[in-house]
Design a protein around this motif. Structure first.
Motif, PDB file in Angstrom:
ATOM      1  N   GLU A  43       0.810  -1.210   0.000  1.00 57.69           N
ATOM      2  CA  GLU A  43       0.000   0.000   0.000  1.00 57.69           C
ATOM      3  C   GLU A  43       0.847   1.266   0.000  1.00 57.69           C
ATOM      4  O   GLU A  43       0.314   2.377  -0.021  1.00 57.69           O
ATOM      5  CB  GLU A  43      -0.928   0.010   1.224  1.00 57.69           C
ATOM      6  N   TYR A  78      -4.228  -2.280  -8.437  1.00 52.25           N
ATOM      7  CA  TYR A  78      -3.625  -0.986  -8.141  1.00 52.25           C
ATOM      8  C   TYR A  78      -3.806   0.020  -9.278  1.00 52.25           C
ATOM      9  O   TYR A  78      -3.930   1.219  -9.021  1.00 52.25           O
ATOM     10  CB  TYR A  78      -2.149  -1.158  -7.777  1.00 52.25           C
ATOM     11  N   ALA A 127      -3.223   4.136  -9.213  1.00 51.69           N
ATOM     12  CA  ALA A 127      -1.762   4.138  -9.248  1.00 51.69           C
ATOM     13  C   ALA A 127      -1.268   4.453 -10.653  1.00 51.69           C
ATOM     14  O   ALA A 127      -1.943   4.182 -11.648  1.00 51.69           O
ATOM     15  CB  ALA A 127      -1.221   2.783  -8.792  1.00 51.69           C
ATOM     16  N   ALA A 161       1.920   0.594 -10.319  1.00 54.24           N
ATOM     17  CA  ALA A 161       1.127  -0.629 -10.489  1.00 54.24           C
ATOM     18  C   ALA A 161       2.000  -1.792 -10.950  1.00 54.24           C
ATOM     19  O   ALA A 161       1.885  -2.917 -10.443  1.00 54.24           O
ATOM     20  CB  ALA A 161      -0.006  -0.383 -11.478  1.00 54.24           C
ATOM     21  N   LYS A 186       4.360  -2.890  -8.084  1.00 55.81           N
ATOM     22  CA  LYS A 186       3.617  -3.582  -7.026  1.00 55.81           C
ATOM     23  C   LYS A 186       3.238  -5.006  -7.443  1.00 55.81           C
ATOM     24  O   LYS A 186       2.964  -5.857  -6.599  1.00 55.81           O
ATOM     25  CB  LYS A 186       2.347  -2.796  -6.675  1.00 55.81           C
TER      26      LYS A 186
END
Length: 312
Positions: free
Chosen positions: A115, A278, A283, A288, A291
């Motif tokens: 996060e 995401y 994002a 993104a 992640k």
């Protein structure tokens, strides 16, 4: 992620790199102080660990505490030994992976499915993405696609293809099911097929093949993410398999590929469910994509990093 958080690195040995970097600062409203200059003669595809160490020292001397993202304005180099240059910059060079590239990675990303909104502040990771500069004109087209994507949330489709190539379909269990999401802005199509043809609404396209056919029949919307699970898609200037650059030349805005033989661990490639989650949460492309990869040591992230079609 704000413009002040973005460092733009140019290769002074390449005039198009410098020109593209200056253009990127202008259109993304990035402060001039965030322009970082290095010199990489001859732009080799791969550099040694020693050469990378010198390059990293040169960059680090110019980076500021507020820099959370590093954008590399060149096509090559894209590898450090068996590591990708983006992973080496973000997480540090990992020599252990090169002893056996097909082994599971012992250098997992703490940013995976995280996060965090400030990765350098929180984890010491400056997210890195390579913005290819094969020419200034092509780099400008890519940058303009990313800028055009911001806040757009168009009616679009995400295509997930489980192909007949079983080995390259190892991440298909993470493909989301077909249906409407994101307040009906995005439709998901989870297909068993080797390719799609003549579709005009692509925001995401993920598949697994050595080479993806029919790209010239497709239309990618600004901000589109697209990648294929194969061994050396990240060998951007190689010829053995389809380069991830092919996605960008077809109209995608960001992509990903591995620079050395990774075997087909899904953890070494973008996890489709995490990437979608995401991106739809707002994002940017770089956030993104980073992640979504658990073991990114061998994977190079490419494209326009700040594209944010679902940002609010």
């Amino acid at each position: 992620m704000q413009p002040a958080n973005v460092a733009v690195v140019v290769n002074e040995d390449n005039p198009d790199s410098v020109k593209a970097g200056e253009y990127y600062l202008k259109v993304r409203n990035i402060p001039d102080i965030n322009l970082i200059k290095v010199n990489i003669p001859a732009s080799p595809k791969k550099i040694s660990a020693q050469a990378f160490s010198q390059l990293k020292q040169e960059m680090d001397a110019q980076l500021l505490p507020q820099h959370q993202v590093v954008v590399l304005m060149w096509t090559a180099p894209y590898a450090v030994e068996c590591n990708s240059i983006t992973a080496a910059i973000t997480m540090g060079y990992d020599p252990e992976q090169c002893a056996r590239t097909c082994a599971p990675s012992k250098h997992a990303s703490r940013y995976f499915n995280s996060e965090s909104r400030l990765p350098f502040t929180d984890m010491g990771y400056r997210l890195s993405m390579l913005l290819p500069v094969q020419s200034f004109e092509l780099a400008k087209e890519l940058i303009d696609r990313g800028v055009a994507s911001d806040y757009s949330a168009p009616a679009a489709t995400a295509y997930y293809l489980t192909t007949k190539d079983v080995n390259r379909s190892s991440r298909s269990p993470f493909f989301p099911p077909s249906g409407k999401v994101a307040q009906r802005y995005l439709e998901i199509k989870n297909l068993k097929a080797n390719s799609i043809r003549d579709v005009q609404d692509i925001m995401i396209y993920q598949t697994g093949l050595v080479s993806v056919p029919d790209l010239d029949t497709l239309k990618f919307l600004p901000g589109a993410l697209a990648d294929h699970l194969t061994s050396t898609g990240g060998d951007l200037l190689g010829t053995q398999q389809m380069s991830s650059l092919r996605w960008l030349s077809a109209g995608a805005t960001a992509s990903y590929g591995t620079v050395s033989e990774p075997c087909n661990y899904w953890q070494k490639f973008p996890n489709s469910a995490v990437l979608l989650k995401y991106y739809l949460m707002g994002a940017s492309a770089i956030e993104a994509y980073w992640k979504s990869v658990a073991w990114p040591v061998q994977g190079v992230f490419i494209g326009e990093p700040l594209a944010s079609p679902y940002r609010r």
